[in-house]
Design a protein around this motif. Structure first.
Motif, short mmCIF file in Angstrom:
data_model
loop_
_atom_site.label_atom_id
_atom_site.label_comp_id
_atom_site.label_asym_id
_atom_site.label_seq_id
_atom_site.Cartn_x
_atom_site.Cartn_y
_atom_site.Cartn_z
N SER A 103 0.75 -1.19 -0.03
CA SER A 103 0.08 0.03 -0.07
C SER A 103 0.89 1.34 0.00
CB SER A 103 -0.88 0.08 1.32
OG SER A 103 -0.19 0.05 2.50
N SER A 225 -4.38 -5.31 7.70
CA SER A 225 -5.62 -4.55 7.37
C SER A 225 -6.67 -5.37 8.43
CB SER A 225 -6.07 -4.56 6.08
OG SER A 225 -6.30 -5.97 5.56
N THR A 226 -6.52 -6.73 8.68
CA THR A 226 -7.67 -7.68 9.51
C THR A 226 -7.30 -7.28 11.07
OG1 THR A 226 -7.93 -9.30 7.97
CG2 THR A 226 -8.38 -9.90 10.04
N ASN A 228 -5.91 -4.37 12.13
CA ASN A 228 -6.40 -3.20 12.59
C ASN A 228 -7.97 -3.14 12.77
OD1 ASN A 228 -4.04 -1.73 12.43
ND2 ASN A 228 -4.03 -1.46 10.37
N GLY A 229 -8.78 -3.95 11.93
CA GLY A 229 -10.21 -4.17 12.08
C GLY A 229 -10.47 -4.75 13.53
N ALA A 232 -9.66 -2.39 16.21
CA ALA A 232 -10.87 -1.19 16.33
C ALA A 232 -11.96 -1.77 17.04
CB ALA A 232 -11.19 -0.67 14.87
N PRO A 248 -3.78 6.28 11.03
CA PRO A 248 -4.28 4.92 11.21
C PRO A 248 -5.84 4.84 10.92
CG PRO A 248 -4.26 6.00 13.22
CD PRO A 248 -3.79 6.98 12.34
N PRO A 249 -6.44 3.57 10.56
CA PRO A 249 -7.78 3.47 10.39
C PRO A 249 -8.27 3.93 11.24
CG PRO A 249 -6.36 1.35 10.12
CD PRO A 249 -5.47 2.35 10.69
N ALA A 250 -9.82 4.13 10.97
CA ALA A 250 -10.90 4.90 12.12
C ALA A 250 -10.96 3.58 13.26
CB ALA A 250 -12.29 4.62 11.31
#
Length: 297
Positions: A103, A225-226, A228-229, A232, A248-250
């Motif tokens: 990315s 990405s997983t 981070n999900g 969260a 960072p991600p939401a």
């Protein structure tokens, strides 16, 4: 002095050991020793301090190394540009890379290379660190961008940059507003980590071991990405790469890890046991120049 002698000197400056440098360069030790003496006579000063079986680069050597590297960089750039003018690169380079670099670093590097060599073409393979190295060994890929450095002595290695690691925590976590955090503060946390075959798993396990922490692992994943999900969603915390420094991600806060060894070295690997293509050679030469101009994340 010759171009080869300058390259030999830089390898010797890196290893500070004649036997190791000669083995890496695949030349005889006496040949390397004589070349060093000729170089020092031409420069008019000793470039290394001799310490029994080792060499120590001195102030004269450090000055000479900087200028020798610049000279070789310019020569490499000139050779590459002339080669491009004479025969624009049309070979397709098979390049593999680990998921977490797809990315940011890979697009950034390939974009810079496309400006330097407009005719370059790539076939891209994205996978885990272990699978990427297998692609090199079986010839599916000619080069790979990966981390950590492969232990296989048949694989060449060019460090590209160091990437800091951070602690991903939920936005409402007790550590979310901290400026930094130490790994030894996390003994009561629940961790989400990468699966064993992945390079980031190897790096984080080494970090935990050096910090004296045995993580309470609640989940293993194959993608940052997983992870981070799941962070969260409040399922745990995770050690993840900082990437390009973007937000960072939401729902996630990335807290810098204060431990000095909390980083991973990203590099370019290739298999040394088979002849490389012109496209592969040009890409490695460009990557070396790119790495010297890149700032650590």
């Amino acid at each position: 002095m010759t171009i080869d002698e300058l390259r030999w000197f830089l390898t010797l400056a890196e290893t500070e050991h004649v036997t190791e440098a000669a083995a890496r360069l695949r030349i005889a030790q006496p040949t390397l020793s004589r070349a060093l003496l000729r170089l020092e006579r031409q420069v008019g000063a000793r470039l290394f301090d001799r310490d029994r079986h080792r060499l120590r680069l001195n102030d004269h050597g450090r000055i000479f190394r900087r200028h020798a590297q610049r000279a070789l960089d310019e020569l490499d750039a000139a050779q590459g540009r002339i080669a491009t003018l004479l025969a624009p690169p049309r070979e397709t380079l098979a390049l593999a890379f680990v998921h977490s670099l797809g990315s940011w670093l890979v697009p950034r590097l390939l974009g810079a290379y496309a400006q330097d060599s407009p005719g370059a073409r790539f076939t891209l393979h994205q996978d885990s660190a272990g699978a990427v190295l297998e692609l090199l060994r079986d010839g599916t890929a000619e080069a790979a961008i990966t981390s950590p450095r492969p232990s296989d002595p048949q694989l060449g290695w060019l460090p590209l940059r160091d990437e800091r690691l951070g602690l991903a925590v939920p936005a409402d976590h007790r550590l979310a507003d901290r400026d930094t955090v130490r790994l030894d503060e996390l003994t009561d946390e629940r961790f989400i980590i990468m699966r064993p075959a992945l390079g980031l798993r190897q790096i984080t396990c080494q970090l935990f071991h050096r910090a004296g922490v045995t993580p309470d692992v609640v989940s293993e994943c194959a993608e940052v990405s997983t992870i981070n999900g799941l962070v969260a969603a409040g399922l745990g915390v995770a050690v993840v790469p900082a990437g390009d420094g973007g937000p960072p991600p939401a729902g996630v806060r990335l807290v810098p890890i204060a431990d000095q060894d909390a980083y991973r070295t990203i590099g370019l690997a290739w298999y040394q046991g088979r002849p490389g293509s012109t496209a592969g050679r040009r890409f490695r030469e460009f990557a070396a120049r790119y790495a010297r101009g890149a700032e650590p994340v």
